[in-house]
Design an enzyme around this catalytic site. Structure first.
Site, PDB file in Angstrom:
ATOM      1  N   ARG A  25       0.845  -1.197   0.000  1.00 17.74           N
ATOM      2  CA  ARG A  25       0.000   0.000   0.000  1.00 17.74           C
ATOM      3  C   ARG A  25       0.882   1.249   0.000  1.00 17.74           C
ATOM      4  O   ARG A  25       0.566   2.238  -0.665  1.00 17.74           O
ATOM      5  CB  ARG A  25      -0.926  -0.022   1.226  1.00 17.74           C
ATOM      6  CG  ARG A  25      -2.065  -1.032   1.090  1.00 17.74           C
ATOM      7  CD  ARG A  25      -3.083  -0.902   2.212  1.00 17.74           C
ATOM      8  NE  ARG A  25      -2.608  -1.465   3.458  1.00 17.74           N
ATOM      9  CZ  ARG A  25      -2.947  -2.652   3.943  1.00 17.74           C
ATOM     10  NH1 ARG A  25      -3.788  -3.423   3.268  1.00 17.74           N
ATOM     11  NH2 ARG A  25      -2.479  -3.079   5.099  1.00 17.74           N
ATOM     12  N   PHE A  50     -10.628  -5.337  -5.948  1.00 17.36           N
ATOM     13  CA  PHE A  50     -10.728  -6.170  -4.738  1.00 17.36           C
ATOM     14  C   PHE A  50     -10.315  -5.307  -3.527  1.00 17.36           C
ATOM     15  O   PHE A  50      -9.398  -5.637  -2.783  1.00 17.36           O
ATOM     16  CB  PHE A  50      -9.841  -7.416  -4.830  1.00 17.36           C
ATOM     17  CG  PHE A  50     -10.072  -8.249  -6.056  1.00 17.36           C
ATOM     18  CD1 PHE A  50     -11.045  -9.251  -6.064  1.00 17.36           C
ATOM     19  CD2 PHE A  50      -9.335  -8.036  -7.217  1.00 17.36           C
ATOM     20  CE1 PHE A  50     -11.264 -10.022  -7.200  1.00 17.36           C
ATOM     21  CE2 PHE A  50      -9.550  -8.808  -8.354  1.00 17.36           C
ATOM     22  CZ  PHE A  50     -10.512  -9.805  -8.351  1.00 17.36           C
ATOM     23  N   ASP A  87     -15.329  -3.827  -5.035  1.00 13.54           N
ATOM     24  CA  ASP A  87     -15.346  -5.049  -4.235  1.00 13.54           C
ATOM     25  C   ASP A  87     -16.729  -5.665  -4.390  1.00 13.54           C
ATOM     26  O   ASP A  87     -17.705  -4.982  -4.682  1.00 13.54           O
ATOM     27  CB  ASP A  87     -15.053  -4.735  -2.760  1.00 13.54           C
ATOM     28  CG  ASP A  87     -14.546  -5.964  -2.012  1.00 13.54           C
ATOM     29  OD1 ASP A  87     -13.324  -6.102  -1.831  1.00 13.54           O
ATOM     30  OD2 ASP A  87     -15.383  -6.809  -1.617  1.00 13.54           O
ATOM     31  N   SER A  88     -16.796  -6.978  -4.171  1.00 15.02           N
ATOM     32  CA  SER A  88     -18.099  -7.638  -4.251  1.00 15.02           C
ATOM     33  C   SER A  88     -18.873  -7.492  -2.944  1.00 15.02           C
ATOM     34  O   SER A  88     -20.058  -7.788  -2.889  1.00 15.02           O
ATOM     35  CB  SER A  88     -17.917  -9.123  -4.591  1.00 15.02           C
ATOM     36  OG  SER A  88     -17.036  -9.699  -3.659  1.00 15.02           O
ATOM     37  N   ASP A 109      -5.845  -7.329  -6.005  1.00 13.45           N
ATOM     38  CA  ASP A 109      -5.518  -8.071  -4.774  1.00 13.45           C
ATOM     39  C   ASP A 109      -6.668  -9.021  -4.428  1.00 13.45           C
ATOM     40  O   ASP A 109      -7.371  -8.826  -3.431  1.00 13.45           O
ATOM     41  CB  ASP A 109      -5.256  -7.075  -3.629  1.00 13.45           C
ATOM     42  CG  ASP A 109      -4.818  -7.773  -2.354  1.00 13.45           C
ATOM     43  OD1 ASP A 109      -4.320  -8.907  -2.433  1.00 13.45           O
ATOM     44  OD2 ASP A 109      -4.975  -7.172  -1.269  1.00 13.45           O
ATOM     45  N   CYS A 148      -2.623 -14.534  -3.175  1.00 13.55           N
ATOM     46  CA  CYS A 148      -2.378 -14.971  -1.789  1.00 13.55           C
ATOM     47  C   CYS A 148      -2.710 -16.456  -1.658  1.00 13.55           C
ATOM     48  O   CYS A 148      -3.032 -16.940  -0.578  1.00 13.55           O
ATOM     49  CB  CYS A 148      -3.156 -14.123  -0.789  1.00 13.55           C
ATOM     50  SG  CYS A 148      -4.918 -14.135  -1.045  1.00 13.55           S
TER      51      CYS A 148
HETATM   52  N1  SAH Z   1      -6.553  -5.113  -0.954  1.00 17.60           N
HETATM   53  C1  SAH Z   1      -7.341  -5.238   0.254  1.00 17.60           C
HETATM   54  C2  SAH Z   1      -7.611  -6.681   0.637  1.00 17.60           C
HETATM   55  C3  SAH Z   1      -8.354  -7.473  -0.414  1.00 17.60           C
HETATM   56  S1  SAH Z   1      -9.093  -8.949   0.182  1.00 17.60           S
HETATM   57  C4  SAH Z   1      -6.657  -4.444   1.368  1.00 17.60           C
HETATM   58  O1  SAH Z   1      -5.567  -3.894   1.149  1.00 17.60           O
HETATM   59  O2  SAH Z   1      -7.222  -4.384   2.463  1.00 17.60           O
HETATM   60  C5  SAH Z   1      -9.994  -9.508  -1.202  1.00 17.60           C
HETATM   61  C6  SAH Z   1     -11.316  -8.792  -1.423  1.00 17.60           C
HETATM   62  O3  SAH Z   1     -11.865  -9.271  -2.658  1.00 17.60           O
HETATM   63  C7  SAH Z   1     -12.394  -9.041  -0.387  1.00 17.60           C
HETATM   64  O4  SAH Z   1     -12.811  -7.816   0.166  1.00 17.60           O
HETATM   65  C8  SAH Z   1     -13.562  -9.703  -1.147  1.00 17.60           C
HETATM   66  O5  SAH Z   1     -14.835  -9.227  -0.725  1.00 17.60           O
HETATM   67  C9  SAH Z   1     -13.287  -9.256  -2.562  1.00 17.60           C
HETATM   68  N2  SAH Z   1     -13.785 -10.121  -3.665  1.00 17.60           N
HETATM   69  C10 SAH Z   1     -13.819 -11.465  -3.723  1.00 17.60           C
HETATM   70  N3  SAH Z   1     -14.221 -11.894  -4.942  1.00 17.60           N
HETATM   71  C11 SAH Z   1     -14.462 -10.764  -5.679  1.00 17.60           C
HETATM   72  C12 SAH Z   1     -14.884 -10.528  -7.022  1.00 17.60           C
HETATM   73  N4  SAH Z   1     -15.133 -11.552  -7.862  1.00 17.60           N
HETATM   74  N5  SAH Z   1     -15.013  -9.249  -7.453  1.00 17.60           N
HETATM   75  C13 SAH Z   1     -14.763  -8.214  -6.614  1.00 17.60           C
HETATM   76  N6  SAH Z   1     -14.339  -8.391  -5.335  1.00 17.60           N
HETATM   77  C14 SAH Z   1     -14.191  -9.629  -4.870  1.00 17.60           C
END
Ligand code: SAH
Length: 391
Positions: free
Chosen positions: A209, A225, A247-248, A294, A334
């Protein structure tokens, strides 16, 4: 304590410091085994390899706690916790009140995770062995940190395999409020340990970040994400022209908006969209000078690898198509079951399909408060690539 004797020739990894012993490596069990109970582990020649805890119903039957004949008591835990804390005091950057204190095997306490969020500790006991040590761990953590409260949020596949249900609740002191306020490199975040994902915040991405902040000036940024908005807020602090967080999860985005406001960032150049990233990217109308991908782990089990790698390829292919010359992509996996080499190759195939010339500026990983035991490569899960679109 029971005694386990390994089959001939199986002691090498344990001697080298690997904390896991698989059930197929065990020759003999002496004594009455209970799930998570302590075990003296012997090589086939009856020489002591160390002390671990044992669960006969798991393929990882033993996780080693020491390679010497040590009592597993308060003093032992004080040593492990104290060493981890001293390391964090040296590593955690200023203006940062949230960090990983114990990273399981990487801090020589297999199966135990503890994240510090300001005055609260949120922990995960992933195994039956750690479940038995939990009361003592909470007591010794309290003695070390004098926190306001220690909260447990233990869940996931490992626990299921260990025959344990999910567990959540206060282990010591006060229950954390619905939102704990933390700082990371000077930015403010609200963390919801009880309702959020994992222990509430993805601490492992701290350095990445911070990297996003340095790449964002004058750029339109796509935070894919986004969860609670972390990368986007750092991008905005770095002078982004606009930030789109996708995000979803509606809950995550709601918190992302609150976090945005807490950092006194003007609302007019941010947008938050609840969408599936795959669909969004396929139809996205615009280009972005900085894209962050991510996603959650696409490969949760080894047998999902093929489908998971296809997912990584697709999402990176679409992102590369939205990146102008000179644009940057920070892309992550991850998935524990995807190696750096496999991930890099997958992204390389995506770049080839997109017919783009892409520069690799760096390999990315978790922040240093997430140490990995060098012989325990299974402990490395977060990997990332810092890419730049050729001019
Ligand atoms: N980058 C973030 C952490 C990401 S965790 C940080 O720095 O805090 C992964 C995220 O992806 C979760 O919030 C989850 O809700 C989201 N997610 C999962 N599948 C998804 C999709 N198909 N489209 C969009 N978001 C998604």
């Amino acid at each position: 304590m029971i005694t386990l004797t390994l089959k001939p020739g199986r002691e090498g990894p344990v001697r080298a410091g690997h904390p896991w012993i698989f059930s197929r490596a065990i020759d003999r069990v002496e004594g009455q085994a209970t799930a998570g109970g302590l075990a003296r582990v012997l090589a086939a020649d009856r020489n002591l390899l160390g002390i671990g805890y044992h669960n006969a119903q798991c393929s990882i039957a033993v996780r080693m706690l020491t390679t010497t004949d040590t009592l597993i008591n308060a003093e032992f835990l004080d040593q492990r916790l104290g060493a981890a804390y001293a390391l964090r005091r040296a590593l955690v950057p200023p203006a940062t009140t949230a960090y990983r204190l114990i990273n399981g095997e990487g801090d020589f306490l297999p199966g135990f995770i503890a994240d510090v969020y300001d005055r609260f500790v949120v922990c995960q006991c992933l195994t039956a062995g750690m479940e038995l040590l939990k009361p003592l761990l909470a007591e010794r953590l309290a003695a070390l940190l004098s926190p306001q409260g220690i909260y447990e949020k233990s869940e996931g596949n490992v626990r299921r395999e260990e025959g344990l249900p999910n567990a959540a609740g206060v282990l010591w002191g006060d229950e954390p409020p619905p939102m704990v306020e933390i700082q990371e490199n000077g930015c403010q975040f609200l963390v919801d340990p009880q309702g959020g994902q994992k222990t509430g915040f993805f601490l492992d991405q701290r350095d990445n970040r911070a990297l996003a902040r340095t790449l964002a000036a004058e750029q339109d940024v796509l935070n894919g994400f986004s969860y609670t908005g972390g990368f986007g807020i750092f991008a905005a602090k770095g002078g982004a022209r606009s930030v789109l967080s996708i995000d979803s999860s509606a809950t995550a985005l709601e918190l992302a908006q609150r976090n945005w406001a807490r950092n006194a960032l003007p609302l007019e150049y941010s947008s938050f969209l609840q969408a599936d990233m795959f669909s969004y990217l396929r139809d996205a109308p615009q280009q972005f000078g900085l894209i962050i991908l991510d996603p959650p782990p696409f490969v949760r089990r080894r047998q999902d690898q093929h489908a998971g790698l296809k997912g990584y390829k697709e999402i990176n292919l679409q992102a590369l198509r939205k990146l102008p010359p000179g644009g940057h992509l920070l892309t992550f996996s991850c998935s524990q079951h995807v190696s750096v080499a496999e991930f890099t190759q997958t992204v390389l195939f995506a770049a080839a399909d997109a017919r783009k010339r892409v520069q690799l500026l760096g390999h990315l990983g978790p922040a240093s408060d997430h140490p990995v035991n060098l012989v325990h490569s299974e402990g490395s899960y977060l990997k990332g690539l810092w890419l730049r679109m050729g001019d």
